[in-house]
Motif scaffolding. Structure first.
Motif, mmCIF file in Angstrom:
data_model
loop_
_atom_site.group_PDB
_atom_site.id
_atom_site.type_symbol
_atom_site.label_atom_id
_atom_site.label_comp_id
_atom_site.label_asym_id
_atom_site.label_seq_id
_atom_site.Cartn_x
_atom_site.Cartn_y
_atom_site.Cartn_z
ATOM 1 N N THR A 1 6.727 4.983 -5.897
ATOM 2 C CA THR A 1 7.301 6.458 -6.161
ATOM 3 C C THR A 1 7.009 6.919 -7.428
ATOM 4 O O THR A 1 6.589 6.033 -8.334
ATOM 5 C CB THR A 1 8.988 6.590 -5.709
ATOM 6 N N GLU A 2 7.039 7.995 -7.948
ATOM 7 C CA GLU A 2 6.804 8.538 -9.363
ATOM 8 C C GLU A 2 8.161 8.256 -10.195
ATOM 9 O O GLU A 2 7.962 8.195 -11.355
ATOM 10 C CB GLU A 2 6.331 10.108 -9.198
ATOM 11 N N HIS B 1 18.306 9.430 -3.663
ATOM 12 C CA HIS B 1 17.688 9.969 -2.605
ATOM 13 C C HIS B 1 18.172 8.854 -1.357
ATOM 14 O O HIS B 1 18.545 9.108 -0.311
ATOM 15 C CB HIS B 1 16.140 10.225 -2.292
ATOM 16 N N ALA C 1 14.331 8.477 -6.595
ATOM 17 C CA ALA C 1 14.235 7.729 -5.412
ATOM 18 C C ALA C 1 15.456 7.103 -5.037
ATOM 19 O O ALA C 1 15.968 6.774 -3.954
ATOM 20 C CB ALA C 1 12.923 6.626 -5.293
ATOM 21 N N GLU D 1 8.089 2.162 -9.381
ATOM 22 C CA GLU D 1 7.245 3.447 -9.933
ATOM 23 C C GLU D 1 5.840 3.113 -9.806
ATOM 24 O O GLU D 1 5.433 2.060 -10.101
ATOM 25 C CB GLU D 1 7.628 3.762 -11.314
ATOM 26 N N LYS D 2 4.872 4.077 -9.249
ATOM 27 C CA LYS D 2 3.497 3.712 -9.265
ATOM 28 C C LYS D 2 3.020 3.316 -10.467
ATOM 29 O O LYS D 2 1.992 2.416 -10.511
ATOM 30 C CB LYS D 2 2.780 4.964 -8.836
ATOM 31 N N VAL E 1 10.890 -1.165 -3.905
ATOM 32 C CA VAL E 1 10.658 0.229 -4.515
ATOM 33 C C VAL E 1 10.392 0.310 -5.786
ATOM 34 O O VAL E 1 11.314 -0.059 -6.599
ATOM 35 C CB VAL E 1 11.819 1.271 -3.866
ATOM 36 N N LYS F 1 11.748 6.289 -10.158
ATOM 37 C CA LYS F 1 12.528 5.271 -9.539
ATOM 38 C C LYS F 1 13.977 6.021 -9.423
ATOM 39 O O LYS F 1 14.979 5.562 -8.612
ATOM 40 C CB LYS F 1 12.422 4.078 -10.288
ATOM 41 N N THR G 1 12.061 13.285 -2.849
ATOM 42 C CA THR G 1 11.331 12.336 -3.383
ATOM 43 C C THR G 1 10.103 11.990 -2.775
ATOM 44 O O THR G 1 10.189 11.758 -1.590
ATOM 45 C CB THR G 1 12.025 10.983 -3.790
ATOM 46 N N ASP G 2 9.081 11.948 -3.418
ATOM 47 C CA ASP G 2 7.838 11.441 -2.532
ATOM 48 C C ASP G 2 7.677 9.688 -2.806
ATOM 49 O O ASP G 2 7.644 9.188 -3.835
ATOM 50 C CB ASP G 2 6.616 11.841 -3.441
ATOM 51 N N PHE G 3 7.319 9.434 -1.408
ATOM 52 C CA PHE G 3 7.187 8.095 -1.492
ATOM 53 C C PHE G 3 5.659 7.735 -0.977
ATOM 54 O O PHE G 3 5.290 8.616 -0.271
ATOM 55 C CB PHE G 3 8.192 7.451 -0.505
#
Length: 120
Positions: A70-71, A79, A76, A115-116, A113, A73, A2-4
């Motif tokens: 993150t893109e 992960h 994320a 979502e963008k 955390v 949730k 996952t991208d953070f």
């Protein structure tokens, strides 16, 4: 994986007995520009970030909470769970429609955390 990324929101959780002076410090002493449109929340432009000052009954000292975006949730959350990261959703309700959750770092720093797409 996952991208953070670091989000732009910083929350300063302040005990009631320090709240007014904290707001006055950033508004009058430092002279930061106020963020509007999210009242009753009080926030200030803090360089590329946004500093939110929240009055929290029951606290004895201020804490800084950070945002991670993150893109996705759900990916994320999976992960972070696999990595053994502690969730602490009970720390502050986010509402049923909010696409995010709370975690704590190993140094006990609270992170939101989310979502963008939903970040302020």
């Amino acid at each position: 994986m996952t991208d953070f990324a670091g989000g732009r929101n910083i929350a300063m959780k302040v005990p009631p007995h320090q709240y007014e002076e904290a707001v006055r410090f950033y508004r009058d002493v430092i002279g930061l520009a106020r963020i509007t449109g999210h009242e009753p929340a009080i926030g200030f432009h803090f360089g590329a970030n946004q500093l939110w000052i929240d009055k929290v009954p029951g606290m004895s000292q201020a804490e800084i909470w950070l945002e991670i975006v993150t893109e996705d949730k759900d990916s994320a959350a999976a992960h972070l769970e696999k990595a053994g990261v502690v969730r602490c959703d009970e720390i502050e309700p986010l509402g049923p429609e909010f696409r995010g959750f709370w975690i704590s770092s190993p140094a006990s720093i609270v992170h939101l955390v989310d979502e963008k797409a939903g970040a302020w």
